[in-house]
Scaffold this active site. Structure first.
Site, mmCIF file in Angstrom:
data_model
loop_
_atom_site.group_PDB
_atom_site.id
_atom_site.type_symbol
_atom_site.label_atom_id
_atom_site.label_comp_id
_atom_site.label_asym_id
_atom_site.label_seq_id
_atom_site.Cartn_x
_atom_site.Cartn_y
_atom_site.Cartn_z
ATOM 1 N N LYS A 1 0.821 -1.216 0.000
ATOM 2 C CA LYS A 1 0.000 0.000 0.000
ATOM 3 C C LYS A 1 0.863 1.278 0.000
ATOM 4 C CE LYS A 1 -3.859 -2.289 2.323
ATOM 5 N NZ LYS A 1 -4.919 -2.161 3.352
ATOM 6 N N TYR B 1 -12.667 -1.644 -3.090
ATOM 7 C CA TYR B 1 -13.095 -1.765 -1.691
ATOM 8 C C TYR B 1 -14.604 -1.591 -1.528
ATOM 9 C CZ TYR B 1 -8.357 -2.034 0.207
ATOM 10 O OH TYR B 1 -7.091 -2.455 0.551
ATOM 11 N N ASN C 1 -1.914 0.072 6.713
ATOM 12 C CA ASN C 1 -1.401 -1.190 7.254
ATOM 13 C C ASN C 1 -0.516 -1.963 6.284
ATOM 14 O OD1 ASN C 1 -3.421 -2.036 5.586
ATOM 15 N ND2 ASN C 1 -4.502 -3.295 7.087
ATOM 16 N N HIS D 1 -2.161 -5.494 1.644
ATOM 17 C CA HIS D 1 -3.480 -6.136 1.557
ATOM 18 C C HIS D 1 -3.263 -7.614 1.260
ATOM 19 C CE1 HIS D 1 -7.605 -6.944 0.291
ATOM 20 N NE2 HIS D 1 -7.083 -7.573 -0.747
ATOM 21 N N GLU E 1 -9.994 -10.287 -7.189
ATOM 22 C CA GLU E 1 -9.034 -9.188 -7.032
ATOM 23 C C GLU E 1 -7.893 -9.289 -8.050
ATOM 24 O OE1 GLU E 1 -10.010 -8.653 -2.268
ATOM 25 O OE2 GLU E 1 -8.044 -9.422 -2.861
HETATM 26 P P1 CMP Z 1 -7.317 -4.490 3.916
HETATM 27 O O1 CMP Z 1 -6.905 -5.822 4.406
HETATM 28 O O2 CMP Z 1 -6.758 -4.006 2.633
HETATM 29 O O3 CMP Z 1 -8.923 -4.450 3.821
HETATM 30 C C1 CMP Z 1 -9.706 -3.332 4.102
HETATM 31 C C2 CMP Z 1 -8.896 -2.168 4.584
HETATM 32 O O4 CMP Z 1 -9.639 -1.185 5.268
HETATM 33 C C3 CMP Z 1 -7.881 -2.639 5.626
HETATM 34 O O5 CMP Z 1 -6.909 -3.429 5.055
HETATM 35 C C4 CMP Z 1 -7.444 -1.315 6.196
HETATM 36 O O6 CMP Z 1 -6.561 -0.621 5.336
HETATM 37 C C5 CMP Z 1 -8.791 -0.597 6.240
HETATM 38 N N1 CMP Z 1 -9.444 -0.759 7.540
HETATM 39 C C6 CMP Z 1 -9.979 -1.863 8.065
HETATM 40 N N2 CMP Z 1 -10.524 -1.636 9.272
HETATM 41 C C7 CMP Z 1 -10.329 -0.322 9.518
HETATM 42 C C8 CMP Z 1 -10.669 0.530 10.591
HETATM 43 N N3 CMP Z 1 -11.313 0.073 11.674
HETATM 44 N N4 CMP Z 1 -10.320 1.819 10.501
HETATM 45 C C9 CMP Z 1 -9.677 2.275 9.413
HETATM 46 N N5 CMP Z 1 -9.328 1.500 8.336
HETATM 47 C C10 CMP Z 1 -9.644 0.222 8.392
#
Ligand code: CMP
Length: 139
Positions: free
Chosen positions: A11, A51, A114, A117, A128
């Site tokens: 990311k 998303y 984070n 993904h 995806e």
């Molecule tokens: P990802 O695994 O890519 O799937 C959905 C994404 O939404 C996740 O990683 C984070 O980047 C984001 N995400 C999930 N939960 C939260 C949250 N509680 N607050 C903010 N971002 C979130």
């Protein structure tokens, strides 16, 4: 190949923090083979579509803004039991809860930023991967 592929993105936070090399090394050292890879920037519409499952969540607009804030590295990865093993390798969505040594524990900034993904099911791994890669772009 069904069941043996997963889709990942490095990311914008991790790309901007210069972690592409370390993250790719950790993936390949864990036994994942790269079947397709590209550095690209998502448009707002693409991020919203990718998303869409989260469109009613309070973090959706911020997530779209984050995912369009810089380049991402999209990856199609192959390994036996790919989806589950990859989720173990990256750790919990919230890096403060991720196991020591996981990619998110090492490289993520926050629950949103984070670092990586990983697909959450075999079905989504295919959806995806098809979102990002044509047949010609895969080995
Ligand atoms: P990802 O695994 O890519 O799937 C959905 C994404 O939404 C996740 O990683 C984070 O980047 C984001 N995400 C999930 N939960 C939260 C949250 N509680 N607050 C903010 N971002 C979130």
């Amino acid at each position: 190949m069904n069941g043996n592929i997963t889709f990942s993105m490095i990311k914008p936070d991790a790309v901007g923090n210069h972690y592409i090399g370390q993250i790719l090394a950790q993936m390949t050292e864990a036994g994942f083979q790269i079947k397709a890879m590209k550095l690209t920037e998502l448009t707002v519409n693409q991020a919203r579509a990718f998303y869409a499952v989260h469109k009613d969540r309070p973090f959706y607009n911020d997530l779209v803004e984050f995912m369009t804030s810089g380049p991402v590295v999209a990856l199609l990865l192959e390994k036996e039991n790919a989806v589950e093993d990859f989720r173990t390798l990256i750790g919990s969505t919230d890096p403060s809860k991720a196991d020591k040594g996981t990619i998110r524990e090492k490289y993520a900034e926050s629950i949103q930023n984070n670092a990586v993904h990983g697909s959450d099911s075999n079905e989504n791994a295919i959806i995806e991967s098809d979102f990002f890669f044509s047949k010609l772009e895969r080995v």
